[in-house]
Each structure stands twice: as structure tokens, then as C-alpha cells.
Design a protein around this motif. Structure first.
Motif, PDB file in Angstrom:
ATOM      1  N   SER A  62       8.513  -5.438   7.134  1.00 52.40           N
ATOM      2  CA  SER A  62       8.734  -5.676   5.707  1.00 52.40           C
ATOM      3  C   SER A  62       7.714  -4.991   4.814  1.00 52.40           C
ATOM      4  O   SER A  62       7.870  -4.963   3.598  1.00 52.40           O
ATOM      5  N   GLY A  63       6.660  -4.438   5.408  1.00 51.10           N
ATOM      6  CA  GLY A  63       5.543  -3.937   4.620  1.00 51.10           C
ATOM      7  C   GLY A  63       4.498  -5.013   4.422  1.00 51.10           C
ATOM      8  O   GLY A  63       3.298  -4.744   4.361  1.00 51.10           O
ATOM      9  N   ALA A  64       4.947  -6.287   4.301  1.00 49.87           N
ATOM     10  CA  ALA A  64       4.072  -7.469   4.246  1.00 49.87           C
ATOM     11  C   ALA A  64       3.023  -7.371   3.146  1.00 49.87           C
ATOM     12  O   ALA A  64       1.877  -7.772   3.324  1.00 49.87           O
ATOM     13  N   LEU A  65       3.427  -6.858   1.980  1.00 48.64           N
ATOM     14  CA  LEU A  65       2.506  -6.819   0.848  1.00 48.64           C
ATOM     15  C   LEU A  65       2.448  -8.187   0.176  1.00 48.64           C
ATOM     16  O   LEU A  65       3.430  -8.927   0.164  1.00 48.64           O
ATOM     17  N   ALA A  75      -1.095   2.928  -8.069  1.00 49.68           N
ATOM     18  CA  ALA A  75      -2.066   1.951  -7.570  1.00 49.68           C
ATOM     19  C   ALA A  75      -2.047   0.644  -8.349  1.00 49.68           C
ATOM     20  O   ALA A  75      -2.320  -0.424  -7.798  1.00 49.68           O
ATOM     21  N   ASP A  76      -1.701   0.704  -9.645  1.00 43.04           N
ATOM     22  CA  ASP A  76      -1.760  -0.494 -10.481  1.00 43.04           C
ATOM     23  C   ASP A  76      -0.435  -1.245 -10.551  1.00 43.04           C
ATOM     24  O   ASP A  76      -0.311  -2.227 -11.284  1.00 43.04           O
ATOM     25  N   LYS A  77       0.547  -0.819  -9.770  1.00 42.33           N
ATOM     26  CA  LYS A  77       1.837  -1.497  -9.788  1.00 42.33           C
ATOM     27  C   LYS A  77       1.896  -2.613  -8.751  1.00 42.33           C
ATOM     28  O   LYS A  77       1.219  -2.558  -7.725  1.00 42.33           O
ATOM     29  N   PHE A  78       2.734  -3.599  -9.021  1.00 42.41           N
ATOM     30  CA  PHE A  78       2.911  -4.712  -8.094  1.00 42.41           C
ATOM     31  C   PHE A  78       4.102  -4.419  -7.176  1.00 42.41           C
ATOM     32  O   PHE A  78       4.975  -3.598  -7.506  1.00 42.41           O
ATOM     33  N   PRO A  79       4.144  -5.062  -6.005  1.00 47.99           N
ATOM     34  CA  PRO A  79       5.236  -4.786  -5.057  1.00 47.99           C
ATOM     35  C   PRO A  79       6.629  -4.877  -5.668  1.00 47.99           C
ATOM     36  O   PRO A  79       7.510  -4.083  -5.323  1.00 47.99           O
ATOM     37  N   SER A  80       6.833  -5.811  -6.584  1.00 46.89           N
ATOM     38  CA  SER A  80       8.158  -5.975  -7.201  1.00 46.89           C
ATOM     39  C   SER A  80       8.524  -4.808  -8.111  1.00 46.89           C
ATOM     40  O   SER A  80       9.687  -4.664  -8.495  1.00 46.89           O
ATOM     41  N   GLU A  81       7.540  -3.984  -8.449  1.00 47.71           N
ATOM     42  CA  GLU A  81       7.765  -2.877  -9.374  1.00 47.71           C
ATOM     43  C   GLU A  81       7.994  -1.544  -8.669  1.00 47.71           C
ATOM     44  O   GLU A  81       8.184  -0.524  -9.327  1.00 47.71           O
ATOM     45  N   ILE A  82       7.959  -1.549  -7.334  1.00 49.30           N
ATOM     46  CA  ILE A  82       8.142  -0.306  -6.591  1.00 49.30           C
ATOM     47  C   ILE A  82       9.281  -0.463  -5.590  1.00 49.30           C
ATOM     48  O   ILE A  82       9.683  -1.572  -5.242  1.00 49.30           O
ATOM     49  N   SER A  83       9.808   0.660  -5.128  1.00 46.51           N
ATOM     50  CA  SER A  83      10.953   0.650  -4.218  1.00 46.51           C
ATOM     51  C   SER A  83      10.553   0.202  -2.816  1.00 46.51           C
ATOM     52  O   SER A  83       9.359   0.124  -2.473  1.00 46.51           O
ATOM     53  N   GLY A  84      11.578  -0.050  -1.994  1.00 50.90           N
ATOM     54  CA  GLY A  84      11.319  -0.441  -0.613  1.00 50.90           C
ATOM     55  C   GLY A  84      10.553   0.624   0.156  1.00 50.90           C
ATOM     56  O   GLY A  84       9.656   0.324   0.945  1.00 50.90           O
ATOM     57  N   GLY A  85      10.921   1.888  -0.080  1.00 50.84           N
ATOM     58  CA  GLY A  85      10.216   2.974   0.580  1.00 50.84           C
ATOM     59  C   GLY A  85       8.764   3.054   0.169  1.00 50.84           C
ATOM     60  O   GLY A  85       7.876   3.312   0.994  1.00 50.84           O
ATOM     61  N   MET A  86       8.489   2.811  -1.100  1.00 55.23           N
ATOM     62  CA  MET A  86       7.113   2.821  -1.585  1.00 55.23           C
ATOM     63  C   MET A  86       6.333   1.634  -1.021  1.00 55.23           C
ATOM     64  O   MET A  86       5.140   1.748  -0.727  1.00 55.23           O
ATOM     65  N   GLN A  87       7.011   0.507  -0.855  1.00 51.79           N
ATOM     66  CA  GLN A  87       6.345  -0.642  -0.235  1.00 51.79           C
ATOM     67  C   GLN A  87       5.943  -0.326   1.204  1.00 51.79           C
ATOM     68  O   GLN A  87       4.857  -0.701   1.655  1.00 51.79           O
TER      69      GLN A  87
END
Length: 232
Positions: free
Chosen positions: A73-76, A118-130
Motif C-alpha cells: 500500500s505504500g503505508a504512508l 515534499a510538502d504534499k500529503f498522501p491524499s493529495e498525490i496519486s497512487g503511483g506517487m505514494q
């Protein structure tokens, strides 16, 4: 030089035997890909390498304690931005000045192409970026072994290719030993030095990609036929 070795490893759970005399070894710096049907012990094998599980019998030898783990899941952590997610293992396990933390984190984020996020939260980036952020967190501690559990699962084909390329580049650039569990045979064939097919808790074959696809082993042929044209 062997960095990981399984010798006749057996692991049982209430539902039955998952690893049934599994034996293999991985060379330092190798990209070793584990494939096979669901429920055959692939992820359980990773958990033995990192020490989350211990064998009921047999022996697991790992020649380092510097191991990074990229979860499926990336587990962020949702309440931390990308920077702080990547910095977390440095801050929790090492006494390190914040300027050194920043240097290491930004180096890792640059390596995976996320320095500008770097300043974005997990909900603000795509699955691939996670997934890429999870990879940055795995490499930031300068691990000697990186474990990947279904790194391309749930991603579109283009993003899957990019993640596979990152796995290959991180391994080659940093001399890291990579162990990849995946259903994505297309990526596996592109990045692997060797591929191991696991079935019923045993190693059916361990071979280079070209040897794997040319094998006349029945289980290999069945697996290739079942995954023909699939891409995660």
C-alpha cells in the motif's frame, strides 16, 4: 557473495503449511523476483527475510540488518506530508542533526522524482506517487537490502513501468540487493537478474528471465499461460 539464504524453511499456520522446505539464495546486489499463484508464500517469504516471521524449521540467514521494506500500500501516514513520512525512520531510529535529515530526505525524494511534492500529503498525490514516496522512505536509511511487496499492484501500465524502472535504477545505482514479490510478469522479466517461481511453498525454478520463459517445466508453462497478456 550470498547475502540471503533459505535452507529447507517450513512455516505453518492454522490454515496449513505455507512454506514447505523452501530453499534458495540471493547474491549481493542482485534483483531477485519472486512470482507465483496467490497464497503460495511469496509475502511470507519477505516477512522471514525482514524478521517479522521465524521459520518453524529450517534456517534463514540474512547478512545485514539494514533492510528497507516497501509495503504493497505504500503505508504512508496520512497525517504527515511526504517529507515527514520519508524522514520518519531517520528521526525515530537515529540521532541525526536536522540538516543531515533534510539532506538525506531530499536526496531520496530526488531519486524517485518527488522533490517538488515534499510538502504534499498522501491524499493529495496519486497512487503511483505514494508508491514512490514509500520507496524513498525505504532507501533513505541507506539499506543494503530492499524488499518490495507487489510494488506495481493497482497501478496503470505506464506507472507500473516507471515503478519497475525505479526499482532497477535504485538497485543498480546504489548496489542494493532487491527482492521483489509481484504478479506483474511483464515488469519481472524486465528488471530481474533471476526469477523464482514458488508453488505450494516450494521453489519450482530459479532462472534468468530468458531461461524462465524458455523453460519446459509444466508449472512454469502453466504460470506463463495464466499470466499471458496480464499487466498490473
Amino acid at each position: 557473495m550470498k547475502i540471503i539464504e533459505f535452507e529447507n524453511v517450513v512455516k505453518r499456520f492454522d490454515a496449513g503449511t505455507v512454506l514447505d522446505g523452501l530453499s534458495f539464495s540471493i547474491e549481493k546486489g542482485e534483483i531477485f523476483v519472486i512470482v507465483g499463484p496467490s497464497g503460495t508464500g511469496k509475502s511470507v517469504t519477505l516477512k522471514h527475510i525482514v524478521g517479522l516471521l521465524a521459520p518453524d524449521s529450517g534456517r534463514v540467514t540474512v547478512g545485514t540488518d539494514r533492510i528497507g521494506y516497501l509495503f504493497q500500500s505504500g503505508a504512508l501516514l496520512a497525517w504527515l506530508d511526504v517529507y515527514d513520512n520519508v524522514a520518519l525512520p531517520l528521526r525515530e531510529t537515529r540521532r541525526m542533526r536536522e540538516d543531515e535529515v533534510e539532506r538525506r530526505v531530499m536526496q531520496a525524494l530526488t531519486a524517485v522524482g518527488l522533490a517538488e511534492h515534499a510538502d504534499k500529503f498522501p491524499s493529495e498525490i496519486s497512487g503511483g506517487m505514494q508508491k514512490r514516496a514509500g520507496l524513498a522512505r525505504a532507501i533513505v536509511c541507506e539499506a543494503e537490502v530492499l524488499l518490495y511487496d507487489e510494488p506495481t499492484s493497482g497501478l496503470d501500465p505506464v506507472t507500473s513501468v516507471n515503478i519497475a524502472r525505479l526499482i532497477r535504477d535504485v538497485g543498480r545505482t546504489n548496489g542494493v540487493t532487491s527482492v521483489v514479490v509481484t504478479h506483474d510478469l511483464t515488469s519481472a522479466l524486465k528488471i530481474a537478474d533471476r526469477i523464482m517461481l514458488v508453488k505450494d511453498g516450494k521453489a519450482v525454478i530459479i532462472a534468468t528471465p530468458s531461461e524462465f520463459t524458455a523453460s519446459d517445466n509444466q508449472s512454469v508453462r502453466e504460470f506463463l499461460a495464466a499470466t499471458q497478456g496480464e499487466s498490473l
